[in-house]
Scaffold this motif. Structure first.
Motif, short mmCIF file in Angstrom:
data_model
loop_
_atom_site.label_atom_id
_atom_site.label_comp_id
_atom_site.label_asym_id
_atom_site.label_seq_id
_atom_site.Cartn_x
_atom_site.Cartn_y
_atom_site.Cartn_z
N LEU A 126 0.84 -1.20 0.00
CA LEU A 126 0.00 0.00 0.00
C LEU A 126 0.88 1.25 0.00
N PRO A 127 1.10 1.88 -1.16
CA PRO A 127 1.91 3.10 -1.21
C PRO A 127 1.24 4.23 -0.43
N LYS A 128 2.05 5.15 0.11
CA LYS A 128 1.48 6.27 0.86
C LYS A 128 0.72 7.24 -0.05
N THR A 129 0.84 7.07 -1.36
CA THR A 129 0.07 7.88 -2.31
C THR A 129 -1.39 7.45 -2.40
N THR A 130 -1.73 6.31 -1.79
CA THR A 130 -3.08 5.76 -1.88
C THR A 130 -4.09 6.66 -1.16
N PRO A 131 -5.19 7.04 -1.81
CA PRO A 131 -6.24 7.80 -1.11
C PRO A 131 -6.71 7.04 0.13
N GLY A 132 -6.83 7.75 1.24
CA GLY A 132 -7.22 7.13 2.50
C GLY A 132 -6.06 6.66 3.35
N PHE A 133 -4.83 6.76 2.80
CA PHE A 133 -3.66 6.26 3.53
C PHE A 133 -3.47 6.98 4.85
N GLU A 134 -3.83 8.27 4.90
CA GLU A 134 -3.58 9.05 6.12
C GLU A 134 -4.35 8.53 7.33
N VAL A 135 -5.43 7.79 7.09
CA VAL A 135 -6.18 7.22 8.22
C VAL A 135 -6.12 5.70 8.29
N ALA A 136 -5.74 5.05 7.20
CA ALA A 136 -5.73 3.58 7.18
C ALA A 136 -4.45 3.00 6.59
N GLY A 137 -3.41 3.83 6.43
CA GLY A 137 -2.19 3.34 5.82
C GLY A 137 -1.35 2.50 6.76
N MET A 138 -0.84 1.37 6.25
CA MET A 138 -0.01 0.49 7.06
C MET A 138 1.15 -0.04 6.24
N HIS A 139 1.53 0.61 5.17
CA HIS A 139 2.60 0.19 4.25
C HIS A 139 2.26 -1.11 3.52
N TRP A 140 1.90 -2.13 4.30
CA TRP A 140 1.67 -3.47 3.72
C TRP A 140 0.28 -3.61 3.14
N GLY A 141 -0.69 -2.93 3.74
CA GLY A 141 -2.07 -3.00 3.30
C GLY A 141 -2.90 -2.10 4.20
N PRO A 142 -4.13 -1.79 3.84
CA PRO A 142 -4.94 -0.92 4.69
C PRO A 142 -5.31 -1.59 6.01
N ASN A 143 -5.36 -0.80 7.07
CA ASN A 143 -5.84 -1.27 8.36
C ASN A 143 -6.93 -0.32 8.85
N GLY A 144 -8.12 -0.85 9.05
CA GLY A 144 -9.22 -0.06 9.58
C GLY A 144 -9.19 -0.07 11.09
N ARG A 145 -8.93 1.10 11.68
CA ARG A 145 -8.87 1.19 13.14
C ARG A 145 -10.29 1.27 13.67
N SER A 146 -10.84 0.12 14.10
CA SER A 146 -12.26 0.05 14.47
C SER A 146 -12.52 0.37 15.94
N GLY A 147 -11.44 0.52 16.72
CA GLY A 147 -11.58 0.92 18.11
C GLY A 147 -10.66 2.08 18.42
#
Length: 202
Positions: A126-147
């Motif tokens: 997951l490149p940092k250029t990906t839209p949404g990276f600022e809240v779900a970026g994890m380099h390897w893939g998106p991570n949704g912080r659900s808590g």
């Protein structure tokens, strides 16, 4: 048409939401997308796909046991027979946890990716250029912080799902370019049949 298989597990629905966003992103690139729970997906599904995307909630700093079982029942066997060499792979995760460091999401994602890497798959991160990276970026893939930082459930936001959507689209574009091509050198021999039998018969 390139075939993408998304395999996930979920307990309260957040990982399913992220999986659906990843699937929508992949479909936006005109690929055939199959979305299955880890209990439903089979080894034949993996054999038939051009790309595999794994998604998991975080469980005690690692991937959910149901995803681990899927990896052991499918990727471990296909590693023995080299049947997924050159397929495309990617991951995503969802989780909370105390503090503000992601509660093991990186370890969980790396665990899933390491199984794919061992199989000779081509990994899409997951490149940092990906839209949404600022809240779900994890380099390897998106991570949704659900808590939140004190584990109050907040669910996955539209911004987090946006990162999942674009991750699915990125993987789909790579898969389109690579599907059906045999790019990897092959010269090593597979394990003897008796070893393969041990793994495939439990």
């Amino acid at each position: 048409m390139a075939k993408i298989l998304i395999v996930y597990t979920t307990s309260i629905g957040n990982t399913k939401k992220m999986a659906e966003a990843v699937a929508d992103g992949a479909r936006s690139v005109e690929t055939a997308v199959t979305l299955k729970s880890s209990e439903e997906a089979t080894i034949e599904d993996v054999r038939d796909c051009d790309a595999l995307i794994l998604g998991s909630p975080i469980r005690h700093r690692t991937a959910d046991a149901r995803i681990k079982k899927f990896i052991e029942d499918t990727l471990e066997q296909l590693w023995l027979t080299d049947e997924v060499v050159g397929k495309v792979g990617g991951v995503f995760s969802v989780g909370g946890g105390y503090g503000n460091m992601g509660a093991g999401c990186e370890l969980a994602q790396l665990g899933m990716l390491s199984a794919m890497a061992a199989c000779g798959m081509i990994l899409v991160t997951l490149p940092k250029t990906t839209p949404g990276f600022e809240v779900a970026g994890m380099h390897w893939g998106p991570n949704g912080r659900s808590g939140d930082v004190v584990m109050k459930p907040v669910g996955v936001t539209e911004e987090m799902l946006e990162a999942g959507y674009h991750h699915g689209a990125n993987i789909a574009r790579v898969t389109q370019q690579l599907a059906g091509k045999d790019l990897m050198d092959k010269g090593n021999v597979a394990p003897p049949p008796e070893i393969v039998k041990m793994f495939t018969q439990g």
